[in-house]
Scaffold this motif. Structure first.
Motif, PDB file in Angstrom:
ATOM      1  N   ASP A 240      -1.659   7.467  13.188  1.00  0.00           N
ATOM      2  CA  ASP A 240      -0.563   6.670  13.741  1.00  0.00           C
ATOM      3  C   ASP A 240      -0.732   6.408  15.235  1.00  0.00           C
ATOM      4  O   ASP A 240      -0.384   5.341  15.737  1.00  0.00           O
TER       5      ASP A 240
ATOM      6  N   ASP B 114       0.807  -1.226   0.000  1.00  0.00           N
ATOM      7  CA  ASP B 114       0.000   0.000   0.000  1.00  0.00           C
ATOM      8  C   ASP B 114       0.834   1.267   0.000  1.00  0.00           C
ATOM      9  O   ASP B 114       0.478   2.259  -0.624  1.00  0.00           O
ATOM     10  N   ARG B 115       1.930   1.230   0.743  1.00  0.00           N
ATOM     11  CA  ARG B 115       2.766   2.421   0.868  1.00  0.00           C
ATOM     12  C   ARG B 115       3.721   2.584  -0.302  1.00  0.00           C
ATOM     13  O   ARG B 115       4.478   3.556  -0.342  1.00  0.00           O
TER      14      ARG B 115
ATOM     15  N   ASN C 190       4.075  -0.409   9.757  1.00  0.00           N
ATOM     16  CA  ASN C 190       3.306   0.816   9.565  1.00  0.00           C
ATOM     17  C   ASN C 190       3.464   1.810  10.704  1.00  0.00           C
ATOM     18  O   ASN C 190       2.986   2.936  10.615  1.00  0.00           O
TER      19      ASN C 190
ATOM     20  N   GLU D 159       1.381  -5.505  11.609  1.00  0.00           N
ATOM     21  CA  GLU D 159       1.326  -4.126  11.115  1.00  0.00           C
ATOM     22  C   GLU D 159       2.501  -3.311  11.644  1.00  0.00           C
ATOM     23  O   GLU D 159       2.479  -2.072  11.606  1.00  0.00           O
TER      24      GLU D 159
ATOM     25  N   ASP E 283      -3.354   0.350   6.521  1.00  0.00           N
ATOM     26  CA  ASP E 283      -3.455   1.295   5.406  1.00  0.00           C
ATOM     27  C   ASP E 283      -4.826   1.299   4.754  1.00  0.00           C
ATOM     28  O   ASP E 283      -5.325   2.339   4.356  1.00  0.00           O
ATOM     29  N   ARG E 284      -5.402   0.113   4.655  1.00  0.00           N
ATOM     30  CA  ARG E 284      -6.690   0.019   3.975  1.00  0.00           C
ATOM     31  C   ARG E 284      -7.858   0.355   4.882  1.00  0.00           C
ATOM     32  O   ARG E 284      -9.004   0.324   4.436  1.00  0.00           O
TER      33      ARG E 284
ATOM     34  N   ASN F 260      -3.376  -8.161   0.682  1.00  0.00           N
ATOM     35  CA  ASN F 260      -3.551  -7.104  -0.307  1.00  0.00           C
ATOM     36  C   ASN F 260      -3.912  -7.620  -1.694  1.00  0.00           C
ATOM     37  O   ASN F 260      -4.242  -6.848  -2.579  1.00  0.00           O
TER      38      ASN F 260
ATOM     39  N   THR G  90      -9.625   3.273   6.599  1.00  0.00           N
ATOM     40  CA  THR G  90      -9.632   4.733   6.611  1.00  0.00           C
ATOM     41  C   THR G  90     -10.232   5.226   7.921  1.00  0.00           C
ATOM     42  O   THR G  90     -10.953   4.495   8.608  1.00  0.00           O
TER      43      THR G  90
END
Lengths: 211, 211
Positions: free
Chosen positions: B75, A49-50, B135, B132, B49-50, A135, B52
DNA sequence: TTACAAACCAAGCGCTTGCTTGGTAGGATC
DNA sequence: GATCCTACCAAGCAAGCGCTTGGTTTGTAA
């Protein structure tokens, strides 16, 4: 409707070979090959995604729009990385199994192969396969899973024999999962150029399942 | 400049307790608690990320902008989920270790605790912690790593004793990593309401390291 | 030389994203 | 009953995103 009388749509060696012939991940001659190698790299270090198509494009020295001459969309890049990673390493595994004479040797060979696939030259692509799985759109997941089946069957039949002979204790399926976790996870901490050799690590991992 | 003569800035039990007191993940009374629980859920099933802020907001029934009354930015939500997951489970581990008398019992307790943390009520938050990680901005990674250290030290000292006594073969550090992979990975295939009980799985995992 | 396709560029469209802003409802405190 | 604080809303901005478009270069082969 498809014939669902079989547990899974197995693909045979011929099919595998034909997919292998179309592999481009390790081919630095073609633009597509360079794109896939760089995609595997970026997807691993930043995540799918990034990583923007602009990142990928500028990393290989083209404009972002030009990527879509080679791939229909961003998802297809991810799929291609995963497919090539599986096909390449399944071939290595088959050869490894063929070359081994004893069962213990075969198990060690499988472990070594899997460690090499995830920490060696195809490590970044295999990492993407393991950690960016979510993903991939569901329809494409199915196709990749089918490719993976051949590979997993090699493992299961080896472990079943090992359990029958009393070399290994427990349910082959559960053991395979536990071991798969150990080996996949190695990419987060193991450094191939560190003091622990891959061969030693493979032997330590073999100790996990042997009794 | 900080004093860097120590290998890592260890935190003691008192600090852990004070962080624990501020934990909100498991508190459905507070709006922040509900936000964190839902964040853990969404971050697990879709990825950070996916997910929102609009997804998260509507899932708890508020407007997307209102989230930033509780958290400075996206974050910080991720960080809070991870921090609470660690703190909650580290406490459980400490109690588990205290309660066990033999070394074997202690090892089994640690395994059971880790399996429960990743497949039980805090499973989604722990999954976020494991999968994750990338991230989380680097500066925040350091803070979380520090929290994790207490937890990892429990493991290492138990494994060191086990190696000394000949119960376990190999380097404690390597064994811990291999086992950590097995246990973390279990969330991808193990179902707590399936036919394999968590206790049986824990015993199978203990078999991996015992000799 | 011409013909043609593959590889790429330059520009930008339409949409989604994290986050900001100015304001309001409601309960506690003095 | 005025003040304050916490929790929220309604609206929208600026930036970044995947992807499209129309056109140009480059290699190949007749």
């Amino acid at each position: 409707m498809e014939d669902m009388s079989h547990k899974s749509a197995r693909l045979d060696l011929d099919e595998l070979e034909s997919v292998f012939a179309a592999m481009e991940l390790t081919n630095p001659e073609s633009a597509k090959g360079r794109l896939l190698t760089m995609a595997a790299h970026l997807f691993k270090v930043r995540g799918f995604d990034r990583t923007t198509v602009r990142d990928l494009a500028s990393a290989v020295g083209i404009q972002s729009g030009s990527i879509f001459h080679h791939f229909k969309n961003k998802d297809e890049i991810l799929e291609a990385v995963m497919r090539d990673a599986i096909v390449y390493n399944t071939r290595l595994m088959i050869e490894g199994v063929k070359a081994s004479t004893t069962l213990k040797e075969q198990l060690l060979g499988l472990i070594r192969c899997e460690l090499e696939s995830i920490n060696g030259v195809t490590g970044e692509a295999m990492n993407v396969l393991v950690f960016e799985w979510r993903n991939l759109p569901e329809e494409k997941q199915r196709g990749i899973l089918e490719l993976r089946q051949y590979y997993e069957d090699l493992w299961l039949s080896a472990l079943e024999s090992a359990v029958e002979q009393g070399m290994v204790q427990g349910d082959p399926f559960v053991i395979r999962r536990l071991l798969a976790g150990s080996l996949s996870w190695s990419s987060t901490w193991y450094r191939i150029d560190g003091s622990l050799s891959l061969e030693h690590l493979a032997e330590q991992a073999l100790l996990l399942i042997l009794h």
